[in-house]
Design a protein around this motif. Structure first.
Motif, PDB file in Angstrom:
ATOM      1  N   SER A  40      -5.890  -9.246   7.067  1.00 36.24           N
ATOM      2  CA  SER A  40      -7.062  -8.914   6.235  1.00 36.24           C
ATOM      3  C   SER A  40      -6.655  -8.817   4.776  1.00 36.24           C
ATOM      4  O   SER A  40      -7.377  -9.298   3.885  1.00 36.24           O
ATOM      5  CB  SER A  40      -7.667  -7.577   6.671  1.00 36.24           C
ATOM      6  N   GLY A  60      -1.153  -7.685   8.159  1.00 33.07           N
ATOM      7  CA  GLY A  60      -1.610  -7.936   6.792  1.00 33.07           C
ATOM      8  C   GLY A  60      -2.572  -9.108   6.678  1.00 33.07           C
ATOM      9  O   GLY A  60      -2.802  -9.619   5.591  1.00 33.07           O
ATOM     10  N   TYR A  75       0.855  -1.188   0.000  1.00 34.70           N
ATOM     11  CA  TYR A  75       0.000   0.000   0.000  1.00 34.70           C
ATOM     12  C   TYR A  75       0.884   1.228   0.000  1.00 34.70           C
ATOM     13  O   TYR A  75       2.007   1.191   0.502  1.00 34.70           O
ATOM     14  CB  TYR A  75      -0.893   0.029   1.254  1.00 34.70           C
TER      15      TYR A  75
END
Ligand code: ADP
Ligand code: ADP
Length: 224
Positions: A47, A45, A13
């Motif tokens: 999810s 991380g 991200y």
């Protein structure tokens, strides 16, 4: 090849111009019928991993194979159709529709797919009985306890008879005893329906009650 095969998956991200590498070359096999817990620090991380595994989110690199088929090689429409047919989701919040009864909420994903109404309601009723809510079919979410609402959400995740169930902190809003009830149901569903399930949890005791345990840390998923 394994039932589920994750190969060299990367995901990052960008936040305020800074790159966060969340998944770094994650490779993993899950066999049909496995029941797997996934633990790891907050923000590790988990999810993100579950979203990639659930085809909700494409990896930056790497591949996810279901029965040897590369999922992200399909078109977006094909992926969506594949997801509807194959994967059930449960999240920390139940996301039930407040104006509909438990029965209607469970039936909804099948009705949206234009499935036969009578058959769908029969299946929904059966699933609510399976999760111990046979006497709550006509209750609306506001008339249910937190644990009951999450059971309805679990029944809803099963109405399209998925091969895979992905649960992201399904007991995160529940007290430990109620959470254990949900985990017991996940074990029952895995055993009785043969559904392959991956359950993200913060609760180490509940995680240890699953036959296979995974840990996500430092961008890597390993057997714990
Ligand atoms: P976990 O589920 O283990 O708590 P997440 O997968 O939610 O972890 O998040 C992993 C990291 O990625 C965190 O640092 C989080 O802040 C960041 N992250 C997650 N989603 C996004 C997003 N949409 N945009 C930017 N950063 C994100
Ligand atoms: P918990 O102790 O698990 O939080 P609650 O005390 O919230 O449970 O609810 C106990 C029971 O009462 C549940 O079976 C639920 O279905 C029922 N119930 C709770 N609130 C309502 C309501 N507003 N209307 C009808 N039934 C309700």
């Amino acid at each position: 090849m394994a039932f589920l095969s994750i190969r060299n998956v990367f995901k990052s991200y960008f936040l305020h111009g800074k790159r966060i590498d969340v998944l770094r070359a994650v490779s993993l096999d899950i066999e049909r019928g496995e029941l797997v817990s996934l633990v790891g620090p907050s923000g590790a991380g988990k999810s993100t991993f579950l979203h990639v595994l659930g085809t909700l989110d494409a990896p930056a690199a790497g591949e996810v194979f279901f029965e040897g088929r590369s999922v992200f090689a399909m078109s977006d429409a094909e992926i969506a159709e594949f997801r509807n047919r194959t994967i059930g989701f449960v999240f920390q919040s139940h996301y039930l529709l407040p104006e509909f009864t438990a029965l209607e909420n469970v039936a909804m994903p099948a009705l949206v797919q234009r499935a036969d109404r009578a058959k769908t309601y029969a299946t929904a009723r059966e699933l609510l009985e399976r999760v111990g809510l046979g006497s709550r079919v006509d209750h609306k979410p506001g008339e249910l306890s937190g644990g009951e609402a999450q059971r309805v959400a679990l029944a809803r995740a099963l109405v399209l008879q998925p091969a895979v169930l992905l649960a992201d902190e399904p007991t995160g809003n529940l007290d430990p005893a109620t959470g254990e009830g949900i985990h017991q149901l996940l074990r029952d569903v895995n055993r009785d329906l043969g559904i392959t399930a991956v359950v993200v949890t913060h609760n180490e005791t509940l995680a240890r009650s699953m036959p296979r345990r995974l840990r996500l840390a430092g961008g890597q998923v390993t057997d714990a």
